[in-house]
Design an enzyme around this catalytic site. Structure first.
Site, PDB file in Angstrom:
ATOM      1  N   CYS A  65     -11.042 -11.827  20.251  1.00 50.88           N
ATOM      2  CA  CYS A  65     -10.312 -10.798  19.269  1.00 50.88           C
ATOM      3  C   CYS A  65      -9.111 -10.284  19.970  1.00 50.88           C
ATOM      4  CB  CYS A  65     -11.287  -9.978  18.573  1.00 50.88           C
ATOM      5  SG  CYS A  65     -12.329  -9.016  19.983  1.00 50.88           S
ATOM      6  N   CYS A  85       0.909  -1.034   0.075  1.00 48.23           N
ATOM      7  CA  CYS A  85       0.181  -0.042  -0.034  1.00 48.23           C
ATOM      8  C   CYS A  85       0.807   1.254   0.054  1.00 48.23           C
ATOM      9  CB  CYS A  85      -0.969  -0.115   1.205  1.00 48.23           C
ATOM     10  SG  CYS A  85      -1.825   1.480   1.418  1.00 48.23           S
ATOM     11  N   CYS A  91      -8.273   1.736  -0.142  1.00 47.85           N
ATOM     12  CA  CYS A  91      -7.793   0.848   0.843  1.00 47.85           C
ATOM     13  C   CYS A  91      -7.494  -0.549   0.162  1.00 47.85           C
ATOM     14  CB  CYS A  91      -8.561   0.978   2.137  1.00 47.85           C
ATOM     15  SG  CYS A  91      -7.811  -0.233   3.122  1.00 47.85           S
ATOM     16  N   GLU A 151     -27.492 -11.702  24.595  1.00 53.47           N
ATOM     17  CA  GLU A 151     -26.838 -10.518  23.790  1.00 53.47           C
ATOM     18  C   GLU A 151     -27.432  -9.268  24.314  1.00 53.47           C
ATOM     19  OE1 GLU A 151     -24.672  -9.821  21.098  1.00 53.47           O
ATOM     20  OE2 GLU A 151     -25.412  -7.645  21.315  1.00 53.47           O
ATOM     21  N   CYS A 174      -0.751   6.051   7.017  1.00 54.37           N
ATOM     22  CA  CYS A 174      -2.041   5.475   7.438  1.00 54.37           C
ATOM     23  C   CYS A 174      -1.876   4.670   8.777  1.00 54.37           C
ATOM     24  CB  CYS A 174      -2.629   4.768   6.273  1.00 54.37           C
ATOM     25  SG  CYS A 174      -4.040   3.728   6.804  1.00 54.37           S
ATOM     26  N   CYS A 231      -2.814  -0.211   9.133  1.00 58.76           N
ATOM     27  CA  CYS A 231      -2.077  -1.502   9.059  1.00 58.76           C
ATOM     28  C   CYS A 231      -0.922  -1.292   9.951  1.00 58.76           C
ATOM     29  CB  CYS A 231      -1.726  -1.836   7.752  1.00 58.76           C
ATOM     30  SG  CYS A 231      -2.824  -2.140   6.415  1.00 58.76           S
ATOM     31  N   ASP A 289     -18.019 -15.062  23.356  1.00 62.10           N
ATOM     32  CA  ASP A 289     -17.576 -14.468  22.189  1.00 62.10           C
ATOM     33  C   ASP A 289     -17.414 -12.883  22.499  1.00 62.10           C
ATOM     34  OD1 ASP A 289     -16.473 -13.544  19.654  1.00 62.10           O
ATOM     35  OD2 ASP A 289     -17.925 -14.091  18.724  1.00 62.10           O
ATOM     36  N   TYR A 297     -22.859 -13.470  24.307  1.00 62.21           N
ATOM     37  CA  TYR A 297     -22.554 -12.476  23.681  1.00 62.21           C
ATOM     38  C   TYR A 297     -22.608 -12.947  21.956  1.00 62.21           C
ATOM     39  CZ  TYR A 297     -19.379 -11.168  27.519  1.00 62.21           C
ATOM     40  OH  TYR A 297     -19.064 -11.096  28.912  1.00 62.21           O
TER      41      TYR A 297
END
Ligand SMILES: C[S@@+](CC[C@H](N)C(=O)[O-])C[C@H]1O[C@@H](n2cnc3c(N)ncnc32)[C@H](O)[C@@H]1O
Length: 415
Positions: free
Chosen positions: A367, A74, A162, A296, A82, A85, A340, A272
């Site tokens: 995550c 990129c 992008c 949730e 940017c 990333c 999650d 979740y």
């Protein structure tokens, strides 16, 4: 004594740190160097020094390059450019090795665990490192022009495209327009449609100068998008949660099933649960003699989940905030608990409440490996053992990595 910003230092670069930099040392202090790789010697410009034990810097010249270094694909990647990333300058395989090293380090430091026997590496998803993002929120500056935020900055790098985005998202026509009054313009693609959402400044003030959450409104395209998993259609609010990588949900669902091995007739608690993606997969696995209860907090997501799971009569969705009291008050005795959670993880109290339900196994989709490691530590303190850990490169070019873990009681009941 804080160094002057823009001071240039020369350092040998060490291991990767969580967040997309590598660790170096300079005059007794830790330096988090971006745009560098382990084993390199670089000249680095200081970007932040608050006088504490560490400083931040950008590698601006590579004196000894790593064999893993590649030219960033990129044109907007690089020092001061940017911030989307972190690892454009690393080969694909090196990116996964960097992420694996971070997962190992987070578990060692935050959970006191050596996971070498469990984690065999970070697994690639199909499709390569570019053209995978189905959702991008472009930042909009005071001049109305869209772009992407620079690293740890409110400044905006103007971009014409992008390369991480799928067609219609990474090269969205929104980039050629002006958006006065907006803080962001979000583009999201479902199976057969793309929506554009406006982000406007939210009301009120937040602590520590943080911006209140944006008000989000659909400008173009459907308000609800279709997504597909295992041949099943899911309808999800355009601003609602669905994994951003097109192959992510399927990969995580498969890893989760392999980890928790649901049996026909079992009861599963899916915390979740979002719009019900994993709930549906778990429901298929336990079959109509079983039961799956999703929890949730978002009104929209809970309602989407209820509609998406309507034909699976042995599923139910409860709209509630997951906390220790709500988990304890569910009134079910699950064989399996799946969670999650968002980036912050579940936390010690919620983990204790889950384990108090005495499931035979807990499956965890995470995550953030740091939050996962802290929650695994909490479970270990309560007598549970990390029995499996896989990691997926669901966010190539960035430092993000998704883990699927499972926990079992250290001593099986009745032993
Ligand atoms: C990472 S998403 C997982 C969604 C779903 N498992 C999937 O794979 O699509 C996390 C979800 O947790 C919800 N959430 C965040 N905090 C929550 C809380 N305290 N209680 C219940 N749900 C919460 C969010 O609205 C979001 O839908």
């Amino acid at each position: 004594m804080p160094e002057q910003p823009d001071t240039v230092i020369e350092v040998d670069v060490g291991a990767p740190a969580h967040g997309g930099s590598c660790v170096a040392r300079y005059e007794g202090r830790v330096v988090f160097v971006r745009h560098a790789l382990p084993g390199e010697r670089v000249r680095a410009r200081l970007t932040e020094d608050r006088g504490g034990s560490y400083v931040r810097a950008d590698a601006v010249e590579v004196l000894r390059a790593s064999p893993d270094r590649v030219p960033p694909p990129c044109p907007h990647a690089g020092p001061g450019r940017c911030g989307g990333c972190d690892w454009q300058h690393a080969s694909e395989s090196a990116q996964r090795e960097l992420k694996a090293a971070v997962v190992h380090e987070q578990f060692a430091r935050l959970a006191g665990l050596d996971v070498s026997d469990l984690l065999t590496g970070v697994e690639a998803l199909p499709g390569g490192p570019l053209g995978w993002r189905t959702r991008i929120t472009y930042a909009v500056g005071p001049d109305g022009r869209p772009g992407l935020h620079r690293h740890r900055s409110q400044e905006i790098e103007g971009v014409e495209a992008c390369p991480l985005g799928v067609a219609g998202v990474g090269d969205s026509p929104v980039l050629g327009r002006s958006w006065p009054g907006l803080t962001g313009v979000e583009v999201v693609r479902g199976v057969d449609a793309t929506s554009v959402l406006a982000h406007r400044p939210g009301p009120g003030r937040q602590a520590r100068g943080r911006r209140p959450p944006d008000r989000i409104e659909v400008l173009e395209g459907p308000a609800r998008l279709q997504h597909r998993l295992h041949g099943r259609e899911f309808t999800v609010a355009a601003d609602g949660f669905w994994q951003v990588h097109p192959h992510a949900t399927q990969a995580f669902a498969a890893a989760l099933l392999a980890a928790v091995e649901p049996r026909s007739g079992e009861t599963v608690l899916d915390l979740y649960c979002g719009a019900g993606a994993l709930t549906a997969v778990l429901a298929d696995a336990v079959g109509p003699t079983g039961q799956v209860v999703g929890v949730e907090s978002s009104r929209q997501a809970a309602s989407d989940a209820a509609a998406n799971l309507d034909d699976l009569a042995w599923t139910g969705v409860r709209r509630a905030r997951v906390d220790a009291a709500s988990v304890a008050g569910l009134g079910i005795a699950p064989d399996i608990v799946v969670l999650d959670p968002p980036r912050a993880g579940a936390g010690r109290e919620v983990m204790a409440a889950i384990l108090a339900l005495q499931p035979r196994v807990v499956g965890y989709v995470a995550c953030d490996p740091a939050a996962l490691a802290r929650d695994v530590r909490a479970a270990a303190d309560a007598g549970w053992r990390l029995a499996g850990l896989r990691a997926f490169d669901a966010f190539p070019m960035t430092h993000h990595v998704e883990c699927v873990a499972h926990l079992v009681p250290s001593v099986s009941p009745g032993a």
